[in-house]
Write a protein that holds these residues in place. Sequence first.
Motif, mmCIF file in Angstrom:
data_model
loop_
_atom_site.group_PDB
_atom_site.id
_atom_site.type_symbol
_atom_site.label_atom_id
_atom_site.label_comp_id
_atom_site.label_asym_id
_atom_site.label_seq_id
_atom_site.Cartn_x
_atom_site.Cartn_y
_atom_site.Cartn_z
ATOM 1 N N GLY A 85 32.693 -9.610 -44.360
ATOM 2 C CA GLY A 85 33.792 -9.307 -43.632
ATOM 3 C C GLY A 85 34.194 -10.130 -43.081
ATOM 4 N N LYS A 86 34.002 -11.457 -42.745
ATOM 5 C CA LYS A 86 34.528 -12.406 -41.612
ATOM 6 C C LYS A 86 34.705 -13.372 -42.110
ATOM 7 N N THR A 87 35.728 -13.827 -41.874
ATOM 8 C CA THR A 87 35.710 -15.837 -41.905
ATOM 9 C C THR A 87 35.763 -16.310 -40.645
ATOM 10 N N ILE A 88 35.953 -18.020 -40.403
ATOM 11 C CA ILE A 88 35.764 -19.048 -39.855
ATOM 12 C C ILE A 88 36.701 -20.128 -40.330
ATOM 13 N N SER A 89 37.589 -20.098 -39.676
ATOM 14 C CA SER A 89 37.463 -21.919 -40.441
ATOM 15 C C SER A 89 36.814 -22.881 -40.436
ATOM 16 N N TYR A 90 37.137 -24.011 -41.437
ATOM 17 C CA TYR A 90 36.968 -24.843 -41.798
ATOM 18 C C TYR A 90 36.324 -26.063 -39.801
ATOM 19 N N LEU A 91 37.073 -25.466 -39.558
ATOM 20 C CA LEU A 91 37.007 -27.098 -38.072
ATOM 21 C C LEU A 91 35.590 -26.043 -36.946
ATOM 22 N N GLU A 92 36.275 -24.170 -37.028
ATOM 23 C CA GLU A 92 34.550 -23.754 -36.582
ATOM 24 C C GLU A 92 33.445 -24.253 -37.563
ATOM 25 N N LEU A 93 32.993 -24.611 -38.553
ATOM 26 C CA LEU A 93 32.206 -23.821 -39.117
ATOM 27 C C LEU A 93 31.615 -25.842 -39.132
ATOM 28 N N ALA A 94 32.932 -26.923 -38.368
ATOM 29 C CA ALA A 94 32.530 -28.389 -38.277
ATOM 30 C C ALA A 94 31.892 -28.322 -37.080
ATOM 31 N N LYS A 95 31.964 -27.743 -35.697
ATOM 32 C CA LYS A 95 31.627 -26.940 -34.428
ATOM 33 C C LYS A 95 30.515 -26.233 -34.571
ATOM 34 N N GLN A 96 30.395 -25.508 -35.200
ATOM 35 C CA GLN A 96 28.241 -24.439 -35.155
ATOM 36 C C GLN A 96 27.348 -25.434 -36.128
#
Length: 157
Positions: A85-96
């Motif tokens: 039920g949640k989303t993240i951005s591609y940028l957030e993914l890269a930061k993680q």
Amino acid sequence: MDTCYVETPIGFAKIVGNNKGISSVSIIDKPQNTSYSIPEVLLDCVSQLKAYFNNQLTTFDLKLNLEGTDFQKKVWKQLKKIPYGKTISYLELAKQLGDPKTIRAAASANGKNPLWIIIPCHRVIGTDGSLTGYAGGLHRKQWLLNHESEYKQQTLF
């Protein structure tokens, strides 16, 4: 490898795996062959997918048999951490992953995810909130995000 096709609300899921685990789940419009019986090694995956589509499952617990580069596997592992039920951005993914400069590589690995829904690549969206890239088509990505949303859209007619 054993293969079966299971009808879902958004197309047919093609499931491939063996006793080492599930190696691929993809979506297609029409199966090449109809599965009349499901191989035993794929039964748990079929059962969990059905439960997901019936709103009875939010996290998959399957034995996986992934093939990919070390970086791809790292990305896929991170994708599994995105809550239902949640989303993240591609940028957030890269930061993680530890380096915002890997955004393109992370997006590429996301696109090569062999386990549709099981590894929830559909939960990654553009930084501006837009739907971007999905091997199964953006209409399916939108359907999956709506399906997982706590705020279900109602139709008037």
